[in-house]
Design an enzyme around this catalytic site. Structure first.
Site: not given
Lengths: 351, 351, 351, 351
Positions: C156-158
């Site tokens: 995921g980006c986070y």
């Protein structure tokens, strides 16, 4: 804001279609206006909900829950602001009791000429009788008629920004017959709270585009008002653009003036027309949308170009206020016999 | 990006005035271009500093420190991109050795007619001799001349967006004599990294305004290029506006065409002219600044209005690329004998 | 960009779910990468359309039309980037032939622990067998495994922005057991091209808010990677916020270090880990999202607070590149035996 | 707005440093407040100019021209709002006649402890005597003292957003000794109308960054107010970030509570404290800066995380109103014996 408004002459008002941007702006503008008690808010798809579920920021005010229109008791209503969608308004407003003053923000009643309406919107007009009594609510132009009106059709946002500078010049025969180019730029709120890809932050932010070239429906609206006051010899060309801002319209207007006039005549005509107005100002500096954001004010300035002999006029408004809910309340104030500017005087927030 | 460019034919390039937006954009565009080695960067007020102190995001590349111009060893330089300020460029570029190919981004050499330059910029021209050999770097229009040029003056950003659609139509006698209205809107980077109140985020964001009406210096630049190819019977009117976006110019152009032509002729003229071009495209949809952001591409589309008989053309560019550093490199590529599109082919970043 | 890629070793790639933001970003990043030929693009609801109808800015490239997944001839495909929605990916990717290398951007395969997946996403895992071979694609951490993998699940980006600075510190036992607070802020593109009111320009612009407190699904993803490398004694708290920007994540991380370590140890650990990396950099200045926008780069910097004894780390990425499609291509490059950085080296566009 | 305010009890007010963002916001907020007549505006560098030259949007109000401070006749002044720069305010406000009520927006009087002031701001305190009578103007906390004060020092914007939720919890011994992490994000207007590169639209827009880690001067301001009410056992860690919005602060606060308390106690403590307040509200939904933009309101909401045992509080204000000029007027209203909320009640403008 939770105080009761104990104004003996206050009016009970209902806002139809209250969950869109113009509806919520009408609520905001009425909040500090002691002339009106908001007693009804409608939003068909959200009926039963509190308006706070739709707009949490409204929690500082006592407001009625959202209802269906048929659940409003119109016998207790004195005034209506209608923010219903284009095409669906004619039928609904035809059925509202005649003791109620109505200001409609849709496009449904903006054409005196029913044939023109049906051509532009490509649908049958469903309130032909009602149309006959409708006054076009460009306040500074039609003030006297609005005072005596029961039903006012509020102008479109683009037409408001274009007609306020153009109409006095036409009325005084200053503009030459022929083309008037209106190159307009609007913030996104003009499109309402609509779920479309081209209104997403990811698409609008840091971008700019034109749309609706030649065929935008505000073009015949502008044209029809010019025709009424002037001559069909004027031909309006209108190009709207989408700005990555929330509110504001700036129109850049190109026109020619008759030989015997010059820039001073243009400036004086606009100053004379609007010198006593609270909401329309001739500006000595080039106005920005920032200068009118959050206000009911239209600012304009004219410049002359000696090479092309053209006059260029810059005109700015807040599309949700002077271009929608603010002008609606200004009109209702007149219709109800209140002070025209009541609840509409304020500064733009800067920055 | 730290690799040496072992291209046998690579050119040594110096960027003068490297600390502004066009300078740093030239650095970015050259970073992946194997034809050039950046061997000099100048910035008078910041001489001695690393470019990384000015632009931390450049830390992924080996770049020379910022110097004063007099500290550049021009004997090792093959090509120069000059991003020096208007008014200060003539003197400096006159003194650069003649073996160096120069592409200048200032306004100092954009007028063949020295008298016109002096009138528009209200200062004496300080490089009259040099002016005689200057080619105006609108690549798709002057390609052959640019190939053989030693010194190219890069067009202004607004003129690039306006001239690319207008010039082929004039060249083919399609446009009627008379007024051509260019209503342009530009992102803030067009004003450079300048410390002015009206460029602060607090003032620009969520706002829109016009400026420089009638008198903007890009107007005579556009006019002079039209005069050269066409006739002085054309009169350009130009109105710039400041958009709250970082990059991008959209010009909305209003003009009339001669009786024997129609929209198809306009479209075909533009398509014919640009069908083989990598960087200028006739678009089937209305182009947005978003469509060209980050690219060297100009997109345009024409529409006809039967009521006013006007043609409306929408034209978009990225003002820092096709409107500045990208076109400069495109020109230098030609001047140096490299492939014209080298290092300039890429997609817009979306969203 | 219309040239054929005559690379003898080039791979045929299909992008599943190509019409969203991560899909179109993968297309953009592959455009200049000579290792891949895009031979398939899928988008169920838009099958049959040209990708240009969905993204007009892609018109400078020859791309296949959008198809349904079942209409892709997978026998000719060497590699797949899957941008399909969470929850729908497991079934589809289970059916793809095993000769194909797959990099999946959904959340469907990010948990080794199927029980954890089912708890977090509250649905049954539909590809339990396939899950066993999945490698978590945080490139700089799992590079060797990724090289040998057939199926990589992209982080995921986070989590990418949080884990890149945290994991080396845990691996070296620098971080104290206990709480690690990750306060993250993301641009809107992290939510995809989704039609939701809270993603409209009118709502996002000039606003800022937190969301998903305590329960965001990226929290257990971060936690599970920490558990794997470190100890379950670490407890991650994660708070995401929505920024009015298009791209970029900045995470502000608060943690305590063990007594025998100091700031220098933290900095040296991160520098040692990443000194040879092309895409992860320890920064001497506080990094901004601007510094990495448009790039596959993660930048980080650590600061020590003597009063609370906390280390604060600022970490930035472009959520669509290092946080999605860029890291996917970086992983695929490794899986395919290409140069890891191929097609991913570039500067941020500034401004 | 040009009407005279014929309020018999109205006060004559002067705004010192009127040309910055907090000054112009004070003017805006006073415009519709019938308790005050603005009789003096100062701006040293712009003395002699009309305020309209600096802020054209103010042209709808009659305002005095800008003067130097020494040209104000303070004998006719009842109240002063001082928006002078940090470090220059002590000397000037010491010389103002004692019959005048003063609310100062600078940081010069925010520390009771002169030694602390001198340490944090690294300069000698120049108004030690005056400091003794100063009340810290966090209205809802110090209301009684403010009512009786002659000189109020208005809190910083970040401290207002942090202290309003924290102080009641400390006062009720709910927060555990130890660290309180305040991760704050502010719009650009917090930095004033300052000509700095990092405040240009081109740099701020579409970007996000942290700054002033560990050392920001609002940290000891927050700490000193906590020390006063609670115990020096609390250690505040404060991290500010710059948002690409014009107005608004959102603080995300992480803290631990004592064992005998739970989330309900936190919520009830805040609700009890603020239930009767017009400008501080406990919110049932996560508040956005949008919800309070243009208002004097602070909204807050608390959440509990069972894994880390932390309480997370989200708090939002408009930095120019509750964080500056609005709270100043709220304080002055109390000091002058007017209704506390007069002129400060309004809705946020949405969108």
């Amino acid at each position: 804001m939770s105080e009761n408004k104990n104004n003996a002459n206050s009016a009970n008002i209902a806002i139809l279609g209250a969950s869109g941007y113009t509806g919520v702006e009408a609520i905001r503008l009425l909040a500090n206006n002691y002339n009106y008690n908001i007693i009804g808010l409608t939003a068909d798809s959200k009926a039963g909900k509190s308006i706070l579920e739709v707009y949490p920021h409204l929690n500082v005010m006592n407001l009625p829950d959202l209802k269906k229109i048929e659940d409003i008791n119109f016998s207790q209503v004195d005034a209506v602001i209608s923010c219903l969608p284009h095409g669906k308004t004619q039928k609904i407003l035809s059925d509202i009791p005649k003791h109620i003053k109505v200001c409609d923000l849709s496009a449904d009643f903006r054409f005196d000429d029913i044939y023109m309406y049906e051509k532009v919107y490509d649908k049958k007009h469903e309130a032909r009788k009602l149309q006959e009594e409708v006054i076009y609510g460009l306040t500074e132009i039609n003030r006297v008629k609005i005072k005596n009106a029961r039903f006012v059709s509020n102008p479109g946002c683009y037409p408001t920004s274009a007609l306020l500078p153009i109409l006095p010049l036409i009325d005084n025969n200053i503009i030459q017959y022929g083309n008037i180019v209106v190159d307009s730029k609007s913030g996104v709120s003009g499109a309402g709270r609509t779920l479309k890809e081209n209104l997403l932050f990811g698409e609008v932010s840091d971008s700019f585009s034109a749309y609706g070239l030649v065929n935008h429906r505000h073009r015949p609206e502008i044209q029809s008002q010019i025709d009424k006051i002037g001559s069909t010899e004027y031909k309006v060309l209108f190009t709207p653009h989408l700005l990555p801002i929330k509110r504001g319209i700036l129109s850049t207007i190109y026109l020619n003036i008759n030989d015997k006039f010059n820039l001073d005549d243009v400036v004086n005509c606009l100053k004379d027309k609007y010198s006593e107005e609270k909401f329309v100002h001739y500006s000595e500096t080039l106005p920005s949308t920032h200068d009118v954001r959050g206000t009911n004010i239209c600012k304009m300035k004219a410049v002359f170009d000696p090479i092309t002999n053209k006059i260029i006029i810059i005109s700015v408004i807040d599309n949700l206020i002077k271009g929608a809910s603010g002008q609606a309340i200004q009109n209702l104030n007149l219709m109800m016999g209140f002070k025209e500017a009541e609840g509409l005087i304020n500064f733009p927030m800067f920055p």
